[in-house]
Design a protein around this motif. Structure first.
Motif: not given
Length: 293
Positions: A225-250
């Motif tokens: 789900x769409x994220x903005x502000x500092x949450x974008x950084x969190x999503x970006x880090x999760x994506x690069x680390x291969x952990x996007x499925x652990x992100x709360x908005x996934x």
């Protein structure tokens, strides 16, 4: 007989070097082969069509070996007339080689050729989206925004450029409204990212859906789900680390068919190729056989 399908322009022209390495190995093993250079889409479609016409009674499947990346595999897959008439092989020689990585196909051309000569072609799933075949990942959202920026730039292509475009998209992308329908359920999302996956990664190693296993008989759907502000950084880090499925908005689930309804329409990508006006109804398909470890 092995038919090597080579796109001379893929992977910064390294495909020809890879094809020569494979040819040398086939010579050593006394295997017959033909190299087909695909210098245009028309030549590719004509050649692949001729190689994939229905088999005569008792005729063995023809061996079609793609020397290139995800884009070349996408083109070959969609040029096949009869899926059941060929065994597909893949020598990774493109820019990203994401589907090859998902299958653990060696990056070294000779070792990849060894997989083909020493193994047997096994069943492999693929997706069909709006009548178009997709081998790796299809979807919409920030991945499409990245591809548009990537294709628009005239500078040299590569992983570094892709990462730069990804960062630019993260800062400016506004999201897509979609309705996801599958197995009698319907969900509305303002999507940062929505993908239907056979393979697990895009962009030269970005684990877009780490849980996806190509050939397991299921589509992995991943929606962020769409994220903005500092949450974008969190999503970006999760994506690069291969952990996007652990992100709360996934949201992640598996199915055999899924529809992304996109009010107002949107550009979507299939194996990194962009399509407009496509009915994004993804269905899992079988009948393909592929050489893989």
């Amino acid at each position: 007989m092995y038919h090597l399908i080579v796109n001379p322009d893929a992977g910064k022209h390294k495909t020809l070097r890879a094809a020569r390495a494979v040819a040398d190995y086939f010579d050593e093993q006394e295997k017959e082969y033909v190299i087909h250079e695909m210098t245009s889409k028309q030549i590719l479609r004509s050649t692949i069509h001729d190689l994939s016409v229905p088999l005569s009674e008792g005729e063995a499947r023809r061996n079609v070996i793609v020397v290139g990346g995800d884009g070349t595999m996408h083109a070959v897959l969609n040029a096949l007339e009869d899926i059941s008439s060929v065994n597909l092989g893949l020598i990774p020689a493109g820019t990203g080689n994401d589907f090859a990585a998902a299958l653990n196909i060696p990056a070294d051309p000779k070792k990849a050729a060894e997989v083909i000569l020493n193994g047997e072609a096994r069943d492999m799933d693929y997706l069909e989206v709006g009548g178009i075949r997709c081998m790796n990942v299809g979807g919409l959202g920030i991945d499409v925004d990245v591809l548009k920026r990537y294709n628009k730039s005239q500078k040299i292509h590569g992983k570094l450029k892709y990462m730069r475009c990804l960062i630019q998209s993260i800062l400016h992308f506004k999201g897509n409204d979609i309705i996801i329908e599958t197995d009698g359920r319907s969900e509305k999302h303002r999507a940062f990212l929505a993908v239907a996956c056979n393979g697990s990664q895009i962009g030269g190693g970005i684990k877009i859906c780490p849980a996806a296993v190509a050939g397991d008989g299921l589509i992995d759907v991943c929606v962020v789900d769409m994220v903005r502000g500092f949450k974008v950084i969190g999503a970006f880090i999760k994506l690069l680390k291969g952990k996007i499925l652990d992100f709360k908005k996934t949201t992640h689930f598996r199915c055999t068919s899924v529809r992304f309804e996109i009010p107002g329409g949107a550009t979507v990508q299939l194996d990194g190729e962009l399509y407009d006006g496509l009915d994004f109804t993804a269905q899992l398909q079988s009948g393909l056989k592929m050489y893989r470890p």
